[in-house]
Design a protein around this motif. Structure first.
Motif, short mmCIF file in Angstrom:
data_model
loop_
_atom_site.label_atom_id
_atom_site.label_comp_id
_atom_site.label_asym_id
_atom_site.label_seq_id
_atom_site.Cartn_x
_atom_site.Cartn_y
_atom_site.Cartn_z
N ARG A 347 41.94 85.61 -39.91
CA ARG A 347 42.38 86.48 -38.82
C ARG A 347 43.81 86.95 -39.05
O ARG A 347 44.15 88.12 -38.79
N ASP A 352 38.48 90.96 -39.08
CA ASP A 352 37.84 90.84 -37.77
C ASP A 352 37.00 89.57 -37.78
O ASP A 352 36.04 89.45 -38.55
N ARG A 392 44.07 83.02 -28.47
CA ARG A 392 45.39 83.62 -28.61
C ARG A 392 45.51 84.45 -29.88
O ARG A 392 46.28 85.40 -29.93
N GLY A 394 43.11 86.22 -30.97
CA GLY A 394 42.19 87.35 -30.85
C GLY A 394 40.81 87.08 -31.42
O GLY A 394 40.09 88.03 -31.77
N ARG A 417 34.67 90.82 -26.58
CA ARG A 417 35.31 91.72 -27.54
C ARG A 417 35.43 93.13 -26.95
O ARG A 417 36.41 93.83 -27.20
N ALA A 420 38.32 93.09 -24.65
CA ALA A 420 39.57 93.04 -25.43
C ALA A 420 39.93 94.41 -26.00
O ALA A 420 41.09 94.80 -26.03
N ARG A 421 38.91 95.17 -26.44
CA ARG A 421 39.18 96.51 -26.98
C ARG A 421 39.67 97.44 -25.89
O ARG A 421 40.56 98.28 -26.11
N GLY A 424 43.19 96.70 -25.17
CA GLY A 424 44.06 97.16 -26.25
C GLY A 424 44.38 98.64 -26.17
O GLY A 424 45.38 99.10 -26.73
#
Length: 425
Positions: A347, A352, A392, A394, A417, A420-421, A424
């Motif tokens: 990572r 990914d 933490r 990701g 995920r 999270a995207r 972001g």
């Protein structure tokens, strides 16, 4: 081949001698008459008994690849040697195979002809590579005074594939590749999914003109779309440790999960590779297609835990096994620090990464003392800290317990995920 006397040949002389001695001692001739049949059988049997020639035998299967739980018929052909009236043919079964509705050993009689065949129906109860054969053959002469036994070689390799879940949800990688596939790329180009509009420039195709936007704005505007591309996926299997009994632990669960994930991605024309990261490093480079799917399952069948004290990091993995922008999916019980550090290192290098945690909780004995209860709580707190480290960084971690379906686990990972995207952006 062994040619040895049977218990009958060893017992009849003593029985006949005992009857004759009893007849002489008691003066009763009927005891001597009772010994006559035993003497006749001994004389006739020894006079006609001959050491037979070793029989020829072969073993065949309709297919050397079956799914776990499917019945498999094995046909054993045997040429009965002369002078043998009854022939017993037995098939030794390895662990993971069970016999279904067939006598083992099977009996062949000379009256059926010199060359006969018997069929054994077996069912694999566990995935893996099995070697079947080594038939045990035992026969007797006409009076069953002597028997011969031998083991006939003729191994047949059978590969049993694990039953995999058919997944409808898959983990969507952050980036796609340039080859055509079923994943909607974030880039703009030729495709189906609408992306945006832009002003017309010389060389654009007329069929891409957005006539509504053009009429509203007074000049030509062109539709932009997201192209459909494929992805590269690498399954990183933790072969350092294993929790649970043989045949029902995290290793078997890991192989089933990897098989389900690989089959789902290959159906969508993606490329999949596998790395067995443990005491020994085993791998299969990324590839696609049905033929690669068979190679990948064969590689999974050879997965095994190899204990090692050597410290290993991602530096031992050849670079070609980790394509750029590949999605790394780790399947691990999170019991070995080397795998944890390797996933976090990947990572940190920009890959990914997602982790499927093979929960070892069902394989841990119940705590019976207060000390054991406290130790269990501390161990679980350490695992929570470990999961927090991944989050933490990701990396989503989803626990998968033995006996549960994998679809909810994959859905949970993809939902995290996706959120999270969105954050972001």
């Amino acid at each position: 081949m062994t040619w040895a006397p049977t218990p009958r040949l060893l017992a009849y002389p003593w029985l006949a001698a005992a009857l004759l001695v009893a007849a002489l001692a008691t003066g009763r001739p009927e005891l001597a008459a009772a010994a006559a049949p035993f003497v006749v059988v001994l004389i006739a049997g020894l006079a006609t008994s001959r050491r037979p020639q070793p029989p020829a035998a072969w073993l065949s299967v309709p297919s050397q690849r079956v799914m776990e739980g499917e019945a498999l018929e094995l046909t054993a052909g045997v040429d009965s040697p002369g002078g043998v009236d009854v022939l017993e043919v037995g098939l030794p079964l390895p662990s993971g195979m069970e016999l279904v509705g067939t006598a083992n050993p099977a009996v062949i009689r000379r009256a059926g002809g010199p060359a006969q065949s018997v069929t054994f129906t077996v069912r694999p109860t566990h995935w893996g590579a099995f070697s079947l054969g080594g038939l045990h053959v035992r026969g007797f002469d006409d009076f069953r005074l002597r028997r011969f036994e031998m083991r006939l070689d003729g191994q047949v390799a059978v590969r049993v594939y694990p039953r995999s879940d058919r997944l409808r949800t898959l983990i969507q990688p952050a980036r796609t590749h340039v080859f055509p596939g079923n994943r909607v790329s974030s880039q703009k180009g030729e495709g189906i999914e609408f992306a945006d509009v832009r002003p017309y420039v010389a060389g654009d195709r007329v069929r891409n003109v957005n006539w509504r936007a053009s009429a509203r704005r007074g000049d030509l505007w062109i539709n932009q779309r997201h192209p459909e591309r494929n992805v590269d996926v690498v399954l990183l299997l933790d072969t350092f440790t294993h929790a649970g009994p043989a045949g029902a632990g995290t290793l078997e669960q890991m192989v089933r999960g990897a098989s389900s994930l690989a089959a789902a991605w290959l159906r969508d024309r993606d490329r999949v590779g596998v790395i067995g990261f443990g005491g020994t490093l085993r791998w299969l480079e990324v590839g696609g297609g049905a033929r690669h799917g068979y190679r990948l399952v064969d590689a999974l069948l050879d997965t095994q835990v190899v204990f090692s004290y050597a410290w290993k990091g991602v530096d031992v993995i050849p670079g070609r096994l980790l394509p750029p922008h590949a999605l790394i999916v780790g399947l691990t019980p999170l019991l070995d620090r080397r795998v944890v550090d390797a996933l976090l290192d990947l990572r940190g290098r920009g890959f990914d990464v997602a982790v499927v945690e093979l929960s070892p909780d069902p394989h841990i004995e119940s705590a019976v003392s207060e000390t054991a209860v406290l130790a269990r709580r501390l161990w679980r707190l350490e695992r929570e800290v470990l999961r927090s480290r991944f989050l933490r960084a990701g990396v989503v971690v989803a626990a998968w317990s033995e006996g549960d379906a994998m679809e909810p686990v994959v859905w949970e990972m993809e939902a995290w995920r996706r959120r999270a995207r969105l954050r972001g952006r």
